[in-house]
Motif scaffolding. Structure first.
Motif, PDB file in Angstrom:
ATOM      1  N   TYR A   1      12.710 137.582   3.375  1.00  0.00           N
ATOM      2  CA  TYR A   1      13.796 136.899   4.051  1.00  0.00           C
ATOM      3  C   TYR A   1      13.260 135.832   5.007  1.00  0.00           C
ATOM      4  O   TYR A   1      12.170 135.973   5.568  1.00  0.00           O
ATOM      5  N   ASP A   2      14.064 134.797   5.194  1.00  0.00           N
ATOM      6  CA  ASP A   2      13.804 133.760   6.183  1.00  0.00           C
ATOM      7  C   ASP A   2      14.475 134.245   7.476  1.00  0.00           C
ATOM      8  O   ASP A   2      15.703 134.277   7.564  1.00  0.00           O
ATOM      9  N   VAL A   3      13.684 134.637   8.455  1.00  0.00           N
ATOM     10  CA  VAL A   3      14.202 135.324   9.636  1.00  0.00           C
ATOM     11  C   VAL A   3      14.135 134.442  10.878  1.00  0.00           C
ATOM     12  O   VAL A   3      13.104 133.831  11.171  1.00  0.00           O
ATOM     13  N   ARG A   4      15.258 134.400  11.601  1.00  0.00           N
ATOM     14  CA  ARG A   4      15.290 133.804  12.942  1.00  0.00           C
ATOM     15  C   ARG A   4      15.490 134.944  13.929  1.00  0.00           C
ATOM     16  O   ARG A   4      16.498 135.667  13.863  1.00  0.00           O
ATOM     17  N   ALA A   5      14.548 135.121  14.824  1.00  0.00           N
ATOM     18  CA  ALA A   5      14.571 136.230  15.780  1.00  0.00           C
ATOM     19  C   ALA A   5      15.174 135.754  17.097  1.00  0.00           C
ATOM     20  O   ALA A   5      14.596 134.890  17.769  1.00  0.00           O
ATOM     21  N   PHE A   6      16.335 136.301  17.448  1.00  0.00           N
ATOM     22  CA  PHE A   6      16.989 135.975  18.723  1.00  0.00           C
ATOM     23  C   PHE A   6      16.430 136.910  19.787  1.00  0.00           C
ATOM     24  O   PHE A   6      16.600 138.128  19.704  1.00  0.00           O
ATOM     25  N   THR A   7      15.740 136.338  20.769  1.00  0.00           N
ATOM     26  CA  THR A   7      15.111 137.123  21.829  1.00  0.00           C
ATOM     27  C   THR A   7      15.692 136.727  23.181  1.00  0.00           C
ATOM     28  O   THR A   7      16.249 135.632  23.326  1.00  0.00           O
ATOM     29  N   LEU A   8      15.565 137.610  24.155  1.00  0.00           N
ATOM     30  CA  LEU A   8      16.108 137.341  25.489  1.00  0.00           C
ATOM     31  C   LEU A   8      15.233 136.331  26.217  1.00  0.00           C
ATOM     32  O   LEU A   8      14.034 136.547  26.418  1.00  0.00           O
TER      33      LEU A   8
ATOM     34  N   VAL B   1      18.462 137.906  13.548  1.00  0.00           N
ATOM     35  CA  VAL B   1      18.397 139.246  14.117  1.00  0.00           C
ATOM     36  C   VAL B   1      18.506 139.115  15.627  1.00  0.00           C
ATOM     37  O   VAL B   1      17.619 138.560  16.276  1.00  0.00           O
ATOM     38  N   THR B   2      19.616 139.581  16.210  1.00  0.00           N
ATOM     39  CA  THR B   2      19.718 139.583  17.671  1.00  0.00           C
ATOM     40  C   THR B   2      19.067 140.862  18.195  1.00  0.00           C
ATOM     41  O   THR B   2      19.075 141.891  17.522  1.00  0.00           O
ATOM     42  N   GLY B   3      18.474 140.774  19.383  1.00  0.00           N
ATOM     43  CA  GLY B   3      17.732 141.926  19.897  1.00  0.00           C
ATOM     44  C   GLY B   3      16.430 142.135  19.141  1.00  0.00           C
ATOM     45  O   GLY B   3      15.899 143.250  19.097  1.00  0.00           O
ATOM     46  N   ALA B   4      15.909 141.069  18.557  1.00  0.00           N
ATOM     47  CA  ALA B   4      14.701 141.170  17.724  1.00  0.00           C
ATOM     48  C   ALA B   4      13.467 141.522  18.542  1.00  0.00           C
ATOM     49  O   ALA B   4      12.460 141.975  17.986  1.00  0.00           O
ATOM     50  N   ASP B   5      13.534 141.328  19.854  1.00  0.00           N
ATOM     51  CA  ASP B   5      12.390 141.620  20.718  1.00  0.00           C
ATOM     52  C   ASP B   5      12.312 143.086  21.115  1.00  0.00           C
ATOM     53  O   ASP B   5      11.347 143.512  21.748  1.00  0.00           O
ATOM     54  N   GLY B   6      13.317 143.881  20.743  1.00  0.00           N
ATOM     55  CA  GLY B   6      13.361 145.280  21.147  1.00  0.00           C
ATOM     56  C   GLY B   6      12.696 146.217  20.169  1.00  0.00           C
ATOM     57  O   GLY B   6      12.024 145.805  19.208  1.00  0.00           O
ATOM     58  N   PHE B   7      12.867 147.499  20.417  1.00  0.00           N
ATOM     59  CA  PHE B   7      12.246 148.569  19.634  1.00  0.00           C
ATOM     60  C   PHE B   7      12.627 148.490  18.152  1.00  0.00           C
ATOM     61  O   PHE B   7      11.791 148.189  17.285  1.00  0.00           O
ATOM     62  N   ILE B   8      13.903 148.711  17.849  1.00  0.00           N
ATOM     63  CA  ILE B   8      14.323 148.688  16.448  1.00  0.00           C
ATOM     64  C   ILE B   8      14.292 147.262  15.905  1.00  0.00           C
ATOM     65  O   ILE B   8      13.859 147.020  14.770  1.00  0.00           O
ATOM     66  N   GLY B   9      14.709 146.295  16.714  1.00  0.00           N
ATOM     67  CA  GLY B   9      14.777 144.910  16.263  1.00  0.00           C
ATOM     68  C   GLY B   9      13.443 144.351  15.809  1.00  0.00           C
ATOM     69  O   GLY B   9      13.375 143.595  14.826  1.00  0.00           O
ATOM     70  N   SER B  10      12.368 144.699  16.503  1.00  0.00           N
ATOM     71  CA  SER B  10      11.047 144.188  16.115  1.00  0.00           C
ATOM     72  C   SER B  10      10.596 144.794  14.788  1.00  0.00           C
ATOM     73  O   SER B  10      10.042 144.094  13.931  1.00  0.00           O
ATOM     74  N   HIS B  11      10.846 146.085  14.597  1.00  0.00           N
ATOM     75  CA  HIS B  11      10.510 146.723  13.313  1.00  0.00           C
ATOM     76  C   HIS B  11      11.350 146.123  12.184  1.00  0.00           C
ATOM     77  O   HIS B  11      10.852 145.906  11.071  1.00  0.00           O
ATOM     78  N   LEU B  12      12.624 145.854  12.472  1.00  0.00           N
ATOM     79  CA  LEU B  12      13.513 145.282  11.472  1.00  0.00           C
ATOM     80  C   LEU B  12      13.067 143.867  11.099  1.00  0.00           C
ATOM     81  O   LEU B  12      13.061 143.498   9.912  1.00  0.00           O
ATOM     82  N   THR B  13      12.699 143.085  12.096  1.00  0.00           N
ATOM     83  CA  THR B  13      12.215 141.730  11.837  1.00  0.00           C
ATOM     84  C   THR B  13      11.007 141.751  10.908  1.00  0.00           C
ATOM     85  O   THR B  13      10.933 140.992   9.931  1.00  0.00           O
ATOM     86  N   GLU B  14      10.063 142.624  11.195  1.00  0.00           N
ATOM     87  CA  GLU B  14       8.875 142.746  10.347  1.00  0.00           C
ATOM     88  C   GLU B  14       9.244 143.120   8.916  1.00  0.00           C
ATOM     89  O   GLU B  14       8.736 142.530   7.951  1.00  0.00           O
ATOM     90  N   ALA B  15      10.139 144.090   8.776  1.00  0.00           N
ATOM     91  CA  ALA B  15      10.531 144.557   7.448  1.00  0.00           C
ATOM     92  C   ALA B  15      11.236 143.460   6.648  1.00  0.00           C
ATOM     93  O   ALA B  15      10.999 143.305   5.434  1.00  0.00           O
ATOM     94  N   LEU B  16      12.097 142.694   7.303  1.00  0.00           N
ATOM     95  CA  LEU B  16      12.805 141.610   6.621  1.00  0.00           C
ATOM     96  C   LEU B  16      11.845 140.523   6.145  1.00  0.00           C
ATOM     97  O   LEU B  16      11.971 140.011   5.032  1.00  0.00           O
ATOM     98  N   VAL B  17      10.887 140.164   7.007  1.00  0.00           N
ATOM     99  CA  VAL B  17       9.905 139.148   6.620  1.00  0.00           C
ATOM    100  C   VAL B  17       9.112 139.627   5.406  1.00  0.00           C
ATOM    101  O   VAL B  17       8.879 138.872   4.454  1.00  0.00           O
ATOM    102  N   ARG B  18       8.726 140.898   5.425  1.00  0.00           N
ATOM    103  CA  ARG B  18       7.950 141.448   4.302  1.00  0.00           C
ATOM    104  C   ARG B  18       8.754 141.461   3.002  1.00  0.00           C
ATOM    105  O   ARG B  18       8.176 141.428   1.921  1.00  0.00           O
ATOM    106  N   ARG B  19      10.068 141.518   3.133  1.00  0.00           N
ATOM    107  CA  ARG B  19      10.919 141.507   1.935  1.00  0.00           C
ATOM    108  C   ARG B  19      11.259 140.098   1.480  1.00  0.00           C
ATOM    109  O   ARG B  19      12.008 139.905   0.526  1.00  0.00           O
TER     110      ARG B  19
END
Length: 335
Positions: A29-36, A9-27
């Motif tokens: 998924y093995d998530v790599r969060a690309f942050t600035l 997930v690129t932009g994982a540190d942002g508004f939508i990206g952080s919510h998306l990262t959380e949702a994927l982990v809960r489902r």
């Protein structure tokens, strides 16, 4: 797509990206969060992610503008949800070059790496701003594209680059086009947090730009579900798909609804610095979401006036928490 696949997930540190990262982990998924990357070693909103998510995803600090770092981050991943972008419209008026580098070149970096690494799917994030002021409503994906700000022009360029890789190289790209997302963690540059934080800080006079334009607001949980539906559907490749509530409301009426929910009497004061140039203001946005329903089986859970009220209530509850409110500067104009 199986949940055990690795997702970047690129932009994982942002508004939508952080919510998306959380949702994927809960489902699952093995998530790599690309942050600035930054010298504070901050992962943005992921520093304050939900307790059940903490420690359950990988973080990669980099810069979307650097092709080498982007490719390194994408190694070993099965799919990429590309959200990293500069999105503030006023900032694009005086610093447009950064929008070309981040939004267009950054997207090219993701696409080129996806092609070389044979990534199974790329979901590229567009925006309803690419439509400009509605020429017809509700707005379908066939609506003409209009670059009414350097920001929207850069996103049009990024969208076209994404689709060109699908057409030229069969890169498995789908384009998600969210309308105005709101909710916890949103930047105060957006109208809903601007209003809530000013009221919550005790102000009776709320400083705003234009209040007559209409928007199609989407609670962040609906937008996140749209991303996951795009990721999991085999029918999203090669498609541009609106994610919108199909409910139109003016900025002024939105402000009144927020004040009503917060039980406050307010006065709206026009602040000249917050006004867009006349021809740059997008006067009307209203999404047709039929394609999302048809191809993805997605539909908003916070649709219509009742859903909007519920979403605003949840957003207000988060912003009025003193720990969260203290992060915002209600007395300043945030571009």
């Amino acid at each position: 797509m199986k949940n055990n696949r690795k997702i970047l997930v690129t932009g994982a540190d942002g508004f939508i990206g952080s919510h998306l990262t959380e949702a994927l982990v809960r489902r699952g998924y093995d998530v790599r969060a690309f942050t600035l990357y930054n010298s504070f070693n901050s992962a943005g909103w992921l520093d304050d992610c939900a307790a059940d998510i903490r420690g359950k995803f990988e973080t990669f600090a980099g810069d979307i503008r650097d092709p080498h770092g982007v490719k390194e981050a994408m190694k070993g991943c099965d799919a990429v949800l590309h959200l990293a972008a500069l999105i503030a419209i006023p900032y694009s008026y005086h610093s447009p070059d950064t929008y070309l580098d981040t939004n267009i070149k950054g997207t090219l970096n993701v696409l080129q790496a996806a092609r070389e690494l044979q990534i199974s799917k790329v979901i590229h994030t567009s925006t309803s701003e690419v439509y400009g002021t509605a020429q017809f409503v509700p707005i379908t994906e066939q609506h003409p594209l209009q670059g009414q700000s350097p920001y929207s022009a850069s996103k049009i360029g990024a969208d076209q680059m994404a689709m060109s890789f699908y057409c030229s190289f069969q890169t498995p790209v789908g384009i998600i086009r969210p309308f105005n997302t709101y909710g916890p963690r949103q930047s105060a540059r957006a109208v809903i947090p601007t209003v809530i934080t000013q009221i919550a800080s005790g102000r009776d006079q709320i400083r705003l730009g234009s209040v007559h334009p209409t928007r199609d607001f989407n609670y962040v949980a609906d937008t996140v579900n749209g991303f996951i539906a795009m990721l999991e559907s085999e029918r999203s490749v090669g498609e541009v798909i609106n994610i919108g509530s199909n409910y139109e409301i003016s900025v002024g009426d939105t402000v009144k609804l927020i004040a009503e929910i917060m039980d406050r009497q307010i006065e709206i004061v026009s602040d000249e610095v917050r006004l867009r140039p006349e021809k740059s203001e997008v006067e009307r946005l209203w999404a047709d979401n039929a394609k999302a329903k048809q191809l993805l089986g997605w539909e908003p859970q916070f649709g219509g006036i009742d859903g909007f009220r519920t979403g605003l209530q949840q957003t207000i509850q988060w912003f009025t928490n003193s720990d969260n409110l203290s992060r915002y500067k209600a007395d300043q104009y945030n571009i």
